[in-house]
Structures are given as C-alpha cells and as structure tokens.
Design an enzyme around this catalytic site. Structure first.
Site, PDB file in Angstrom:
ATOM      1  N   CYS A  60     -29.038 -45.063 -43.967  1.00  0.00           N
ATOM      2  CA  CYS A  60     -30.400 -44.484 -44.726  1.00  0.00           C
ATOM      3  C   CYS A  60     -30.802 -43.358 -44.468  1.00  0.00           C
ATOM      4  CB  CYS A  60     -31.522 -45.603 -44.332  1.00  0.00           C
ATOM      5  SG  CYS A  60     -31.742 -47.362 -44.830  1.00  0.00           S
ATOM      6  N   GLU A  62     -33.364 -42.047 -43.353  1.00  0.00           N
ATOM      7  CA  GLU A  62     -34.341 -41.698 -42.110  1.00  0.00           C
ATOM      8  C   GLU A  62     -33.355 -41.686 -41.034  1.00  0.00           C
ATOM      9  OE1 GLU A  62     -34.761 -43.930 -44.850  1.00  0.00           O
ATOM     10  OE2 GLU A  62     -36.845 -44.285 -44.989  1.00  0.00           O
TER      11      GLU A  62
END
Ligand code: THU
Length: 138
Positions: A60, A62
């Site tokens: 991901c 993030e």
C-alpha cells in the site's frame, strides 16, 4: 521547532501525494494510490502502491511512505495525505492504520478525491482501541 500541519502545508502534501499516485504500479486493481507523510522535522516522504503478480505481495502507498521515512531515520510524524482516483476520499486500509499507529495516534490523516472532496481524521479516530507497543507489556 516542530512543523505545524497548516492548511498550506496540507495543500503541498496533497500535491505530493497526487504526484506519487501517478507513479503507482497498479496493473491489477487499476486503483492508484499515493501518500505523502510529513515528519515533525518538516520533511516529506512519499509512497505509492506497488502491486505484484503474486497479489498478497503488493504494498500500500501509506506503508511505502512510512518505510521510506523510517529508513531515512524519522519516527515522529505529523500528518499523512492520501490521494486516489476514487469518487470519494479513500480512507487508509486497516493494515496501514495499524502500521501508522506504531508511531503515534495523533497523526492527522487526510484523504482527497480528484474531484475535490477532502476528508480529515486523527489516526485515533480511525483506529479505536489500538494495539500499540505498550500493549505488549500491559
Ligand atoms: N491501497 C493502498 O495503497 N492504500 C490503502 O489504504 C488501500 C488500498 C492499494 C492496495 C492495492 O494496490 C489497491 O489499492 C487496491 O486495493
């Protein structure tokens, strides 16, 4: 002095998240995500999602940004901006909430959709009753 997550700073963070989103490698989901993480020293680290033919190996945005920041020696974070192409601002997934919570629940999490809507939360709001480093010793 710590950087303050002013609205101006959010505008810049959002732009960096959107630029990172354009570099996403997301041939499978076609869902591109970018993230820009602001440290307490005022530096920004970006990430994008990096998918893989072995789907669970995908990363991901993030957590890519978090890894880059930690690898550069940072452990205190003020805010993270997330950018995707979804119609509504995409909140961070549960695993990313947990990964970010390791470094503090006061983090401001902002997510923006291309048409303009922006949402903002604290990480504490997004991850109530978190499992934190102190949970290991309580
Ligand atoms: N994705 C992120 O990068 N961040 C999130 O918080 C949610 C999901 C990515 C993972 C995958 O590459 C794609 O979005 C679709 O789930």
């Amino acid at each position: 002095m710590n950087a303050v997550a002013t609205d101006d700073r959010f505008t810049a963070l959002r732009t960096q998240a959107t630029e990172a989103m354009r570099r996403a490698y997301a041939p499978y989901s076609k869902f591109r995500v970018g993230a820009a993480l602001l440290t307490d020293a005022g530096e920004t680290f970006v990430g994008c999602n990096v998918e893989n033919a072995s789907y669970p190996a995908g990363l991901c945005a993030e957590r890519v940004a978090l890894g880059a920041a930690v690898a550069a020696g940072h452990r205190k974070f003020m805010a993270i901006a997330i950018s995707s192409e979804a119609a509504a601002p995409a909140p961070p997934c549960g695993i990313c909430r947990q990964a970010l919570a390791e470094f503090g629940l006061d983090l401001i999490v902002e997510s923006a959709a291309p048409a303009g809507p922006v949402m903002r939360w604290s990480l504490a709001e997004l991850l109530p009753h978190p499992f934190t480093p102190s949970s290991l010793h309580s």
